[in-house]
Scaffold this motif. Sequence first.
Motif, PDB file in Angstrom:
ATOM      1  N   GLU A  25      77.581  29.930  54.237  1.00 37.12           N
ATOM      2  CA  GLU A  25      77.558  31.536  53.656  1.00 37.12           C
ATOM      3  C   GLU A  25      78.788  32.928  54.475  1.00 37.12           C
ATOM      4  N   PRO A  26      79.801  33.006  54.329  1.00 34.69           N
ATOM      5  CA  PRO A  26      80.372  33.854  54.432  1.00 34.69           C
ATOM      6  C   PRO A  26      79.560  35.352  55.682  1.00 34.69           C
ATOM      7  N   ALA A  27      79.944  35.651  56.516  1.00 26.37           N
ATOM      8  CA  ALA A  27      79.288  36.503  57.130  1.00 26.37           C
ATOM      9  C   ALA A  27      79.313  37.793  56.467  1.00 26.37           C
ATOM     10  N   LEU A  28      78.586  39.379  56.457  1.00 33.75           N
ATOM     11  CA  LEU A  28      79.560  40.058  56.288  1.00 33.75           C
ATOM     12  C   LEU A  28      79.810  41.239  56.799  1.00 33.75           C
ATOM     13  N   SER A  29      80.340  41.756  56.355  1.00 37.67           N
ATOM     14  CA  SER A  29      81.738  42.566  57.623  1.00 37.67           C
ATOM     15  C   SER A  29      81.675  43.868  56.208  1.00 37.67           C
ATOM     16  N   VAL A  30      80.952  45.222  57.310  1.00 38.75           N
ATOM     17  CA  VAL A  30      80.512  45.950  56.685  1.00 38.75           C
ATOM     18  C   VAL A  30      81.673  47.189  56.802  1.00 38.75           C
ATOM     19  N   GLY A  31      82.654  47.487  55.868  1.00 35.48           N
ATOM     20  CA  GLY A  31      83.237  48.634  55.866  1.00 35.48           C
ATOM     21  C   GLY A  31      83.219  49.616  56.284  1.00 35.48           C
ATOM     22  N   THR A  32      84.076  50.808  56.214  1.00 38.14           N
ATOM     23  CA  THR A  32      84.012  52.057  56.855  1.00 38.14           C
ATOM     24  C   THR A  32      83.639  52.674  55.913  1.00 38.14           C
ATOM     25  N   ALA A  33      84.962  53.312  55.110  1.00 39.60           N
ATOM     26  CA  ALA A  33      85.291  53.932  53.620  1.00 39.60           C
ATOM     27  C   ALA A  33      83.732  54.503  52.973  1.00 39.60           C
ATOM     28  N   THR A  34      83.581  56.014  52.830  1.00 44.96           N
ATOM     29  CA  THR A  34      82.655  56.564  52.310  1.00 44.96           C
ATOM     30  C   THR A  34      82.265  55.347  50.869  1.00 44.96           C
ATOM     31  N   VAL A  35      81.173  55.117  49.598  1.00 44.47           N
ATOM     32  CA  VAL A  35      80.823  55.045  49.734  1.00 44.47           C
ATOM     33  C   VAL A  35      80.064  55.637  48.441  1.00 44.47           C
ATOM     34  N   SER A  36      80.183  55.829  46.688  1.00 45.02           N
ATOM     35  CA  SER A  36      79.593  56.663  45.949  1.00 45.02           C
ATOM     36  C   SER A  36      78.446  56.402  45.324  1.00 45.02           C
ATOM     37  N   TRP A  37      77.250  57.000  45.405  1.00 46.72           N
ATOM     38  CA  TRP A  37      75.769  56.461  44.878  1.00 46.72           C
ATOM     39  C   TRP A  37      76.463  56.123  42.707  1.00 46.72           C
ATOM     40  N   HIS A  38      77.153  57.484  42.690  1.00 47.97           N
ATOM     41  CA  HIS A  38      77.206  57.545  41.417  1.00 47.97           C
ATOM     42  C   HIS A  38      78.513  56.221  40.514  1.00 47.97           C
ATOM     43  N   ARG A  39      79.716  56.210  41.837  1.00 49.54           N
ATOM     44  CA  ARG A  39      80.498  56.217  41.153  1.00 49.54           C
ATOM     45  C   ARG A  39      80.950  54.440  41.603  1.00 49.54           C
ATOM     46  N   GLU A  40      79.875  53.703  42.510  1.00 50.65           N
ATOM     47  CA  GLU A  40      79.810  52.697  43.091  1.00 50.65           C
ATOM     48  C   GLU A  40      78.599  51.307  43.590  1.00 50.65           C
ATOM     49  N   VAL A  41      77.873  52.147  43.655  1.00 51.75           N
ATOM     50  CA  VAL A  41      76.413  51.704  43.835  1.00 51.75           C
ATOM     51  C   VAL A  41      75.065  51.743  42.382  1.00 51.75           C
ATOM     52  N   ARG A  42      74.695  52.505  42.081  1.00 50.75           N
ATOM     53  CA  ARG A  42      74.639  52.931  40.313  1.00 50.75           C
ATOM     54  C   ARG A  42      74.868  52.042  39.341  1.00 50.75           C
ATOM     55  N   PRO A  43      75.797  51.722  39.445  1.00 53.31           N
ATOM     56  CA  PRO A  43      76.648  50.969  38.128  1.00 53.31           C
ATOM     57  C   PRO A  43      76.199  49.208  38.632  1.00 53.31           C
ATOM     58  N   ILE A  44      75.356  49.006  39.622  1.00 52.31           N
ATOM     59  CA  ILE A  44      75.451  47.690  40.625  1.00 52.31           C
ATOM     60  C   ILE A  44      73.961  47.230  40.260  1.00 52.31           C
ATOM     61  N   ILE A  45      73.626  48.994  41.045  1.00 50.98           N
ATOM     62  CA  ILE A  45      71.747  48.621  40.597  1.00 50.98           C
ATOM     63  C   ILE A  45      71.049  48.960  38.941  1.00 50.98           C
ATOM     64  N   PHE A  46      71.669  49.145  38.252  1.00 53.80           N
ATOM     65  CA  PHE A  46      71.796  49.563  36.315  1.00 53.80           C
ATOM     66  C   PHE A  46      71.942  48.058  36.217  1.00 53.80           C
ATOM     67  N   GLY A  47      72.918  47.902  36.985  1.00 53.95           N
ATOM     68  CA  GLY A  47      73.755  46.513  36.002  1.00 53.95           C
ATOM     69  C   GLY A  47      72.547  45.420  36.390  1.00 53.95           C
ATOM     70  N   ARG A  48      71.583  44.791  38.023  1.00 50.91           N
ATOM     71  CA  ARG A  48      71.266  43.763  38.528  1.00 50.91           C
ATOM     72  C   ARG A  48      70.731  44.187  38.693  1.00 50.91           C
ATOM     73  N   CYS A  49      69.313  44.961  38.559  1.00 52.05           N
ATOM     74  CA  CYS A  49      67.880  45.544  38.863  1.00 52.05           C
ATOM     75  C   CYS A  49      67.302  45.730  37.782  1.00 52.05           C
ATOM     76  N   SER A  50      67.930  46.893  37.126  1.00 52.30           N
ATOM     77  CA  SER A  50      67.603  47.243  36.298  1.00 52.30           C
ATOM     78  C   SER A  50      66.166  46.753  35.530  1.00 52.30           C
ATOM     79  N   THR A  51      67.039  45.452  34.840  1.00 54.13           N
ATOM     80  CA  THR A  51      66.601  44.874  33.998  1.00 54.13           C
ATOM     81  C   THR A  51      64.571  43.953  34.412  1.00 54.13           C
ATOM     82  N   CYS A  52      64.768  44.345  35.478  1.00 56.17           N
ATOM     83  CA  CYS A  52      63.675  43.503  35.624  1.00 56.17           C
ATOM     84  C   CYS A  52      62.583  45.146  36.750  1.00 56.17           C
ATOM     85  N   HIS A  53      63.813  45.314  37.091  1.00 56.93           N
ATOM     86  CA  HIS A  53      62.858  46.869  37.867  1.00 56.93           C
ATOM     87  C   HIS A  53      62.643  48.426  36.712  1.00 56.93           C
TER      88      HIS A  53
END
Length: 436
Positions: A25-53
């Motif tokens: 499995e490729p090692a994760l390389s974490v970038g430096t640009a600023t990440v936004s909750w509302h634009r980038e993280v929320r879609p993933i959490i709501f789309g892939r976690c909230s079904t069960c959580h």
Amino acid sequence: MRWALLCPLVLVACTSPVEVPHCEEPALSVGTATVSWHREVRPIIFGRCSTCHVEGGHAPFALTGYPEAAAYAPAIRDAVLHKRMPPWQPASCCNQFADNFGLSDPQIELIVRWIDQGAEEGDRDRPAPPLPPVGGLSRVDLELTMPVGYRPQPKPGHVDDYRCFLLDWPEEQPVVVSGLNPVPGARPIVHHLIVTALDPDEAEAVAGEVAEDGRPGLPCEGGLGEFASGQVLGGSLIGGDFPDGIGARIEPGSKILLNVHYSVTDLAPPEDRTTIQFRLEPGDTPLLEVKPMVLANPAWLVGGAMTVKAGEVRTYAHRVDPRLQTLGKRTLLRGLTPHMHYLAQGMIVTLLRDDGTRTCLLDVPRWEFGWEQPYWFTTPIPLEPGDELQVQCTFDNTAANQPVIGGVKGAPRDIAWGSENQDMCAAFLAFTEVEE
Ligand code: HEC
């Protein structure tokens, strides 16, 4: 590492297994640009976690808003980084599967980067919509519900109760199942489930065991291993249409075996009556009928030859010529369900070509019995003459890897193939025949 090179005499074509490493499995390389909750993280959490959580769901906390995501940020970081959550087990460096509800490496990287940057809410303008859901049935043609309610009763000190229920198959003509979707009755206690079709003979044999202990259904601690001849149709709580053009034919008189994993922390759990929705096609539809093939060494079952001593880490593998089960017909491999229990660490299923090359069918690097389910290949894999199939399981019977029961970690003890408190190593493959 010690190898069990046991081939039962009946399987003439059985050859020695070869050790296969996990894919990288490729090692994760974490970038430096600023990440936004509302634009980038929320879609993933709501789309892939909230079904069960979700409030009233089975997961231990809801993930339906920024405050929860921020409160659980360290736990979320660890769970996504080590790929425990979402509970999708196959490594993506091996093979690709339909209805993959796991996270891609770029999605994991975004979540980890957001948390490392302080898990802030940031700008509320223009929140992006959640990722489209995975799975889902395009059509519901039949719904089967457990005939009576069941209130789980884990053994003292346990939280899990694995219970099987037989559902009558109402169709009077052969039909083809082309997708299914489980709808848990009591969401807080239904952890996950597996749906298998039993042919009329096996259904009759299993029916004799129903309610033997005076409660609805029958215990099925060992899960799928006890019903090896059944056709695994689906599992997990995230159901959907099967990949295009395939289906499983069900004969009149068959029964559906619903294998429910209840996980209960409440002393007075509610009663569950789970429903399974099916998409059906007429029996004469030119769908390619999926057939089951079991990949396990019969000597492990009958000879007590698969043992893992207390304290040992041990790998077992079995390699076989699939023609014994495909009867020499041209076939396409369509998917598989890995089956092991609690001490299992990982499984690798490999196609070994005559020319020495290998195709990785499934690689589960961190096995969790509680999340067993079938996986359909995105691209069917043809079996060529001379191909062999190998299943390889590693068991960790050291003190560190013992299941925790009632808050207490057990001490290692010798185990062998078996259902309760033992282990298994089997891959239930699904294949279709190619029209000549
Ligand atoms: C299929 C249902 C399901 C989905 C999807 C899911 N979870 Fe979970 N999650 C659970 C359950 C159930 C548990 C309780 C532990 C267990 O049974 O494995 C859990 C436990 C957790 C835990 C605590 C235990 C641990 O392993 O760290 C975290 C953190 C977590 N989930 C985060 C997430 C995140 C983040 C996502 C999405 C990226 C997600 N989960 C998606 C069902 C789910």
